[in-house]
Design a protein around this motif. Sequence first.
Motif, PDB file in Angstrom:
ATOM      1  N   GLY A  11       0.818  -1.206   0.000  1.00  0.00           N
ATOM      2  CA  GLY A  11       0.000   0.000   0.000  1.00  0.00           C
ATOM      3  C   GLY A  11       0.855   1.261   0.000  1.00  0.00           C
ATOM      4  N   ASN A  12       0.266   2.346   0.434  1.00  0.00           N
ATOM      5  CA  ASN A  12       0.934   3.642   0.407  1.00  0.00           C
ATOM      6  C   ASN A  12       2.143   3.700   1.334  1.00  0.00           C
ATOM      7  OD1 ASN A  12      -0.782   5.008  -1.502  1.00  0.00           O
ATOM      8  ND2 ASN A  12      -2.372   4.921   0.056  1.00  0.00           N
ATOM      9  N   GLU A  71      -5.637   9.363   5.734  1.00  0.00           N
ATOM     10  CA  GLU A  71      -6.615   9.930   4.807  1.00  0.00           C
ATOM     11  C   GLU A  71      -6.863  11.415   5.081  1.00  0.00           C
ATOM     12  OE1 GLU A  71     -11.177   9.059   3.303  1.00  0.00           O
ATOM     13  OE2 GLU A  71     -10.479   8.156   5.158  1.00  0.00           O
ATOM     14  N   GLU A  93      -6.469   5.407  -0.486  1.00  0.00           N
ATOM     15  CA  GLU A  93      -6.620   4.192  -1.282  1.00  0.00           C
ATOM     16  C   GLU A  93      -5.251   3.693  -1.733  1.00  0.00           C
ATOM     17  OE1 GLU A  93      -9.371   2.492  -1.769  1.00  0.00           O
ATOM     18  OE2 GLU A  93     -10.597   3.975  -0.728  1.00  0.00           O
ATOM     19  N   ASP A 102      -2.793   5.587  -4.209  1.00  0.00           N
ATOM     20  CA  ASP A 102      -2.908   7.047  -4.206  1.00  0.00           C
ATOM     21  C   ASP A 102      -1.537   7.717  -4.245  1.00  0.00           C
ATOM     22  OD1 ASP A 102      -5.658   6.977  -4.126  1.00  0.00           O
ATOM     23  OD2 ASP A 102      -5.850   7.683  -2.057  1.00  0.00           O
TER      24      ASP A 102
END
Length: 187
Positions: free
Chosen positions: A14-15, A124, A160, A163
């Motif tokens: 992920g990020n 986020e 997300e 991103d």
Amino acid sequence: MKILLLNGSPRINGNTGTALNQIIKGIQFNVQEAQIELFNVADLELRGCTNCDSCRKNDGNCVMTDDSFKIVQKIVDADMIILGTPVYYWGISSQLKTVIDKLYSKENQLRQQKKKFGVIAIGEASLDDLEYKLIGSQFECICNYFGWSLIFNKSICAFEAGDLTEDKIQLQELESLSVYINRENGF
């Protein structure tokens, strides 16, 4: 210089993973003679500290049969630790928190070491949100307690998976964090 990066996200690709890999890219390009190791904390089997104090009677080794010794020893051996975490309810991931709690087992040894420390928190919320300040303050306290140098505390807004890969400005900023590492090494 031994640099240990810990990915505290259970979403390995992920990020948070993207951010840490971008930092590695900058280190490989800009930092001389760096030994780099990335650990995905979610791959480790870790049980929470029960404050049994057995580690105090066992040469600083946790008596639980998990991967605590392995990861704590990596931290002891590193000159610099860079943590990456997603923001979960105004704090770090539970996986990373378990690793931090396990430092208790080697507390006396770690307080004698002059480590460099960096933190990446990805959430986020917008960057002015309190959650980033809370995480940064937590690691300022930890570094002060151990006598370590907090050389960077970077907050990133991304949610997300993927991103961050689309945000070229953030990626460049992450890669340029190697400047702080070089500065700390006198390069």
